[in-house]
Design a protein around this motif. Structure first.
Motif, PDB file in Angstrom:
ATOM      1  N   ARG A   1     -24.291  -9.187 -60.099  1.00 20.24           N
ATOM      2  CA  ARG A   1     -23.829  -8.471 -58.902  1.00 20.24           C
ATOM      3  C   ARG A   1     -22.308  -8.408 -58.854  1.00 20.24           C
ATOM      4  NH1 ARG A   1     -28.117 -11.484 -56.419  1.00 20.24           N
ATOM      5  NH2 ARG A   1     -26.560 -12.878 -55.540  1.00 20.24           N
ATOM      6  N   ALA A   2     -21.647  -9.490 -59.245  1.00 17.68           N
ATOM      7  CA  ALA A   2     -20.180  -9.504 -59.245  1.00 17.68           C
ATOM      8  C   ALA A   2     -19.620  -8.493 -60.244  1.00 17.68           C
ATOM      9  CB  ALA A   2     -19.665 -10.907 -59.565  1.00 17.68           C
ATOM     10  N   LEU A   3     -20.216  -8.429 -61.439  1.00 16.93           N
ATOM     11  CA  LEU A   3     -19.757  -7.454 -62.445  1.00 16.93           C
ATOM     12  C   LEU A   3     -20.000  -6.023 -61.980  1.00 16.93           C
ATOM     13  CD1 LEU A   3     -20.916  -9.225 -65.706  1.00 16.93           C
ATOM     14  CD2 LEU A   3     -18.554  -8.628 -65.117  1.00 16.93           C
ATOM     15  N   LEU A   4     -21.156  -5.786 -61.387  1.00 18.76           N
ATOM     16  CA  LEU A   4     -21.457  -4.443 -60.891  1.00 18.76           C
ATOM     17  C   LEU A   4     -20.453  -4.024 -59.825  1.00 18.76           C
ATOM     18  CD1 LEU A   4     -25.339  -4.648 -60.620  1.00 18.76           C
ATOM     19  CD2 LEU A   4     -23.984  -3.526 -62.397  1.00 18.76           C
TER      20      LEU A   4
ATOM     21  N   TYR B   1     -17.386   0.717 -69.987  1.00 21.26           N
ATOM     22  CA  TYR B   1     -18.804   0.503 -69.721  1.00 21.26           C
ATOM     23  C   TYR B   1     -19.597   1.696 -70.231  1.00 21.26           C
ATOM     24  CZ  TYR B   1     -18.497   3.306 -65.368  1.00 21.26           C
ATOM     25  OH  TYR B   1     -18.308   4.290 -64.449  1.00 21.26           O
ATOM     26  N   TYR B   2     -20.825   1.403 -70.621  1.00 22.59           N
ATOM     27  CA  TYR B   2     -21.741   2.389 -71.168  1.00 22.59           C
ATOM     28  C   TYR B   2     -23.019   2.322 -70.349  1.00 22.59           C
ATOM     29  CZ  TYR B   2     -18.644   1.964 -75.223  1.00 22.59           C
ATOM     30  OH  TYR B   2     -17.551   1.922 -76.056  1.00 22.59           O
ATOM     31  N   LEU B   3     -23.583   3.477 -70.056  1.00 19.00           N
ATOM     32  CA  LEU B   3     -24.804   3.562 -69.263  1.00 19.00           C
ATOM     33  C   LEU B   3     -25.926   4.221 -70.047  1.00 19.00           C
ATOM     34  CD1 LEU B   3     -23.259   4.933 -65.937  1.00 19.00           C
ATOM     35  CD2 LEU B   3     -23.777   2.547 -66.496  1.00 19.00           C
TER      36      LEU B   3
ATOM     37  N   PHE C   1     -16.939  -3.332 -61.427  1.00 20.43           N
ATOM     38  CA  PHE C   1     -16.854  -2.078 -62.158  1.00 20.43           C
ATOM     39  C   PHE C   1     -17.370  -0.889 -61.342  1.00 20.43           C
ATOM     40  CE2 PHE C   1     -16.686  -5.297 -65.429  1.00 20.43           C
ATOM     41  CZ  PHE C   1     -15.665  -4.817 -66.238  1.00 20.43           C
ATOM     42  N   LYS C   2     -17.649  -1.138 -60.049  1.00 22.73           N
ATOM     43  CA  LYS C   2     -18.114  -0.090 -59.126  1.00 22.73           C
ATOM     44  C   LYS C   2     -19.366   0.618 -59.666  1.00 22.73           C
ATOM     45  CE  LYS C   2     -13.482   0.615 -57.233  1.00 22.73           C
ATOM     46  NZ  LYS C   2     -13.164  -0.747 -57.351  1.00 22.73           N
ATOM     47  N   LEU C   3     -20.336  -0.187 -60.093  1.00 22.07           N
ATOM     48  CA  LEU C   3     -21.562   0.331 -60.686  1.00 22.07           C
ATOM     49  C   LEU C   3     -22.800   0.043 -59.848  1.00 22.07           C
ATOM     50  CD1 LEU C   3     -20.849  -0.706 -64.377  1.00 22.07           C
ATOM     51  CD2 LEU C   3     -20.778   1.600 -63.426  1.00 22.07           C
ATOM     52  N   THR C   4     -22.640  -0.356 -58.610  1.00 23.94           N
ATOM     53  CA  THR C   4     -23.792  -0.753 -57.805  1.00 23.94           C
ATOM     54  C   THR C   4     -24.765   0.406 -57.564  1.00 23.94           C
ATOM     55  OG1 THR C   4     -22.447  -0.433 -55.834  1.00 23.94           O
ATOM     56  CG2 THR C   4     -22.669  -2.690 -56.654  1.00 23.94           C
ATOM     57  N   ASP C   5     -24.291   1.646 -57.544  1.00 23.54           N
ATOM     58  CA  ASP C   5     -25.169   2.795 -57.299  1.00 23.54           C
ATOM     59  C   ASP C   5     -26.060   3.129 -58.489  1.00 23.54           C
ATOM     60  OD1 ASP C   5     -24.082   3.028 -54.781  1.00 23.54           O
ATOM     61  OD2 ASP C   5     -22.725   4.657 -55.323  1.00 23.54           O
ATOM     62  N   VAL C   6     -25.639   2.818 -59.706  1.00 28.33           N
ATOM     63  CA  VAL C   6     -26.405   3.178 -60.901  1.00 28.33           C
ATOM     64  C   VAL C   6     -27.170   1.998 -61.486  1.00 28.33           C
ATOM     65  CG1 VAL C   6     -24.860   5.056 -61.539  1.00 28.33           C
ATOM     66  CG2 VAL C   6     -24.476   2.787 -62.486  1.00 28.33           C
ATOM     67  N   ALA C   7     -26.948   0.826 -60.967  1.00 29.78           N
ATOM     68  CA  ALA C   7     -27.432  -0.397 -61.613  1.00 29.78           C
ATOM     69  C   ALA C   7     -28.945  -0.526 -61.675  1.00 29.78           C
ATOM     70  CB  ALA C   7     -26.842  -1.617 -60.911  1.00 29.78           C
ATOM     71  N   MET C   8     -29.663  -0.145 -60.656  1.00 30.47           N
ATOM     72  CA  MET C   8     -31.093  -0.437 -60.604  1.00 30.47           C
ATOM     73  C   MET C   8     -31.910   0.324 -61.643  1.00 30.47           C
ATOM     74  SD  MET C   8     -31.198  -2.878 -58.599  1.00 30.47           S
ATOM     75  CE  MET C   8     -32.950  -3.145 -58.476  1.00 30.47           C
ATOM     76  N   ASP C   9     -31.404   1.412 -62.154  1.00 30.50           N
ATOM     77  CA  ASP C   9     -32.189   2.172 -63.121  1.00 30.50           C
ATOM     78  C   ASP C   9     -31.469   2.373 -64.452  1.00 30.50           C
ATOM     79  OD1 ASP C   9     -30.265   3.997 -62.413  1.00 30.50           O
ATOM     80  OD2 ASP C   9     -31.652   5.640 -62.034  1.00 30.50           O
TER      81      ASP C   9
END
Length: 131
Positions: free
Chosen positions: A49-52, A73-75, A55-63
């Motif tokens: 959660r801290a890393l997300l 970062y790579y998605l 890097f402002k990735l909380t919106d894309v993290a769950m999927d």
């Protein structure tokens, strides 16, 4: 999508710790990471959660599986391809998926990600494999 961010010493793979498919992928990474390139972090953990957040990735993290490597970062499929480049054995061949157009790779990735619990099941507790 690749976005430049602060540099990091070790590559970090952030994954869904409740997903059986992700758990299988983590086991593959662990077995085929002879140089211990990757640190594995469940997105549900405090570190995840801290890393997300960092890097402002909380919106894309769950999927999405997320790789943080050398200040970028790579998605989705980009993360999987980049991870495969550092693995040994047969899993390294996944890097050749990069020859397919990103739109096709990510459409396939998004379909599997959306249905992963139904297709592969879900765990109540996340357990990281021991190296």
């Amino acid at each position: 999508m690749v976005v430049s961010v602060m540099p990091s010493e070790k590559a970090v793979v952030i994954f869904d710790g409740a997903c059986n498919l992700c758990d299988g992928a983590v086991c593959v990474i662990t077995r085929h990471d002879p140089n211990s390139v990757f640190e594995l972090v469940a997105l549900q953990s405090m570190q995840g959660r801290a890393l997300l957040s960092q890097f402002k990735l909380t919106d894309v993290a769950m999927d999405s599986v997320i790789l943080i490597k050398q200040g970028q970062y790579y998605l989705r499929s980009d993360a999987i391809i980049e991870i495969a480049k550092s693995l040994s054995g047969a899993p390294r061949l996944v890097k050749y998926v990069a020859f397919f157009p990103r739109v096709l790779r990510n459409a396939t990735y998004n379909f599997i990600a959306k249905h992963r619990y139904r297709l592969f099941g879900q765990k109540a507790i996340c357990q990281l494999p021991k190296k």
